[in-house]
Design a protein around this motif. Structure first.
Motif, PDB file in Angstrom:
ATOM      1  N   THR A  73     -35.533  48.619  16.530  1.00 27.80           N
ATOM      2  CA  THR A  73     -34.083  48.620  16.342  1.00 27.80           C
ATOM      3  C   THR A  73     -33.712  47.735  15.161  1.00 27.80           C
ATOM      4  O   THR A  73     -34.379  46.750  14.867  1.00 27.80           O
ATOM      5  N   ALA A  74     -32.638  48.131  14.477  1.00 27.54           N
ATOM      6  CA  ALA A  74     -32.138  47.350  13.349  1.00 27.54           C
ATOM      7  C   ALA A  74     -30.669  47.685  13.166  1.00 27.54           C
ATOM      8  O   ALA A  74     -30.219  48.790  13.482  1.00 27.54           O
ATOM      9  N   PRO A  75     -29.892  46.746  12.643  1.00 23.41           N
ATOM     10  CA  PRO A  75     -28.461  46.992  12.464  1.00 23.41           C
ATOM     11  C   PRO A  75     -28.170  47.938  11.315  1.00 23.41           C
ATOM     12  O   PRO A  75     -28.965  48.082  10.387  1.00 23.41           O
ATOM     13  N   GLN A  76     -27.012  48.569  11.388  1.00 22.48           N
ATOM     14  CA  GLN A  76     -26.483  49.378  10.297  1.00 22.48           C
ATOM     15  C   GLN A  76     -25.547  48.467   9.518  1.00 22.48           C
ATOM     16  O   GLN A  76     -24.562  47.962  10.058  1.00 22.48           O
ATOM     17  N   VAL A  77     -25.843  48.209   8.252  1.00 24.48           N
ATOM     18  CA  VAL A  77     -25.077  47.236   7.487  1.00 24.48           C
ATOM     19  C   VAL A  77     -24.767  47.782   6.098  1.00 24.48           C
ATOM     20  O   VAL A  77     -25.410  48.712   5.614  1.00 24.48           O
ATOM     21  N   ALA A  78     -23.768  47.172   5.451  1.00 25.07           N
ATOM     22  CA  ALA A  78     -23.402  47.545   4.087  1.00 25.07           C
ATOM     23  C   ALA A  78     -24.061  46.561   3.128  1.00 25.07           C
ATOM     24  O   ALA A  78     -23.804  45.355   3.180  1.00 25.07           O
ATOM     25  N   LEU A  79     -24.923  47.071   2.262  1.00 20.47           N
ATOM     26  CA  LEU A  79     -25.588  46.236   1.274  1.00 20.47           C
ATOM     27  C   LEU A  79     -26.093  47.104   0.129  1.00 20.47           C
ATOM     28  O   LEU A  79     -25.969  48.326   0.158  1.00 20.47           O
ATOM     29  N   ASP A  80     -26.652  46.440  -0.878  1.00 15.81           N
ATOM     30  CA  ASP A  80     -27.235  47.163  -2.009  1.00 15.81           C
ATOM     31  C   ASP A  80     -28.627  47.603  -1.591  1.00 15.81           C
ATOM     32  O   ASP A  80     -29.599  46.863  -1.710  1.00 15.81           O
ATOM     33  N   ALA A  81     -28.724  48.820  -1.057  1.00 17.46           N
ATOM     34  CA  ALA A  81     -29.973  49.294  -0.454  1.00 17.46           C
ATOM     35  C   ALA A  81     -31.123  49.331  -1.447  1.00 17.46           C
ATOM     36  O   ALA A  81     -32.265  49.019  -1.101  1.00 17.46           O
ATOM     37  N   ALA A  82     -30.841  49.701  -2.699  1.00 14.65           N
ATOM     38  CA  ALA A  82     -31.910  49.787  -3.693  1.00 14.65           C
ATOM     39  C   ALA A  82     -32.511  48.409  -3.974  1.00 14.65           C
ATOM     40  O   ALA A  82     -33.731  48.255  -4.069  1.00 14.65           O
ATOM     41  N   SER A  83     -31.659  47.379  -4.096  1.00 11.71           N
ATOM     42  CA  SER A  83     -32.148  46.027  -4.342  1.00 11.71           C
ATOM     43  C   SER A  83     -32.933  45.499  -3.148  1.00 11.71           C
ATOM     44  O   SER A  83     -33.972  44.853  -3.305  1.00 11.71           O
TER      45      SER A  83
END
Length: 222
Positions: free
Chosen positions: A100-110
């Motif tokens: 399990t892992a959270p769904q978060v807003a971030l710069d996925a590529a970085s």
């Protein structure tokens, strides 16, 4: 990218059709050389050029909000694990990702770039039979952590040069790395920006294995 592909294909398709008609020897010569074909090709070539300049420029590629999207950290970790499967197999080690892992807003590529560098460094120091685990911490003060450790327990990355490179990359991407028996990557969370890019571009496969599972539920994660 999906939106851009669609927009680029429209004028390109028109240009290809014009060229095809100009080469069609079943048409009369005067029809194949009609000035309207040239006008159509020039107009659509100009449209392509404008889109490339506006939407594929260096400045557009560096807009900070472009790479920010809602993603599952587990999906990012699974992508990295897949990319390094051969490296882990060469060291006779496995990599396991938490279920399990959270769904978060971030710069996925970085984030993917940083996690790839961390896992690659860990694999290079892995011993036969090691299991490198990837887990996820809780969200705190607009940051979230990704945790790497090893079974049996030991310092995951001992090489000083590798540590320096990893911390330098993390600082460049606005993240933090702490290395001991457990490697902790602290990631900044951001607000997702309106974008034609779907937030679902990075998805976990149906057979994403959890920690201690292989790609088909078998022991060994890689």
């Amino acid at each position: 990218f999906r939106s851009l592909r669609h927009d680029l294909r429209n004028p390109l398709g028109t240009i290809k059709s014009v060229l095809s008609m100009m080469d069609d020897e079943t048409l009369p010569e005067e029809a194949r050389s009609h000035p309207r074909f040239r006008v159509m090709a020039e107009r659509n070539a100009r449209s392509l050029d404008e889109m490339i300049a506006a939407r594929l420029s260096d400045i557009a590629a560096l807009l900070p909000g472009l790479g920010v999207q809602e993603v599952s950290l587990r999906s990012v970790a699974w992508n990295v694990r897949r990319d390094l499967r051969a490296d882990a197999e060469a060291r006779h080690a496995t990599v396991a990702v938490a279920t399990t892992a959270p769904q978060v807003a971030l710069d996925a590529a970085s984030v993917e770039l940083l996690l790839l560098a961390a896992l690659q460094a860990a694999i290079q120091e892995a011993h036969p039979g090691d299991e490198i685990g990837i887990d996820f911490g809780e969200q705190k003060a607009n940051r979230i952590t990704v945790l790497l450790d090893c079974e049996p327990k030991r310092q995951l990355i001992a090489d000083a040069a590798a540590v320096d490179q990893l911390q330098s990359l993390a600082a460049h991407l606005g993240a933090k790395v702490e290395i001991g028996e457990q490697l902790v990557i602290s990631l900044p969370l951001r607000s997702p920006q309106p974008s034609p890019v779907s937030a679902g571009l990075i998805k976990a496969s149906d057979d994403v294995a959890g920690r201690g599972e292989g790609h088909h539920g078998q022991p060994g994660a890689l």
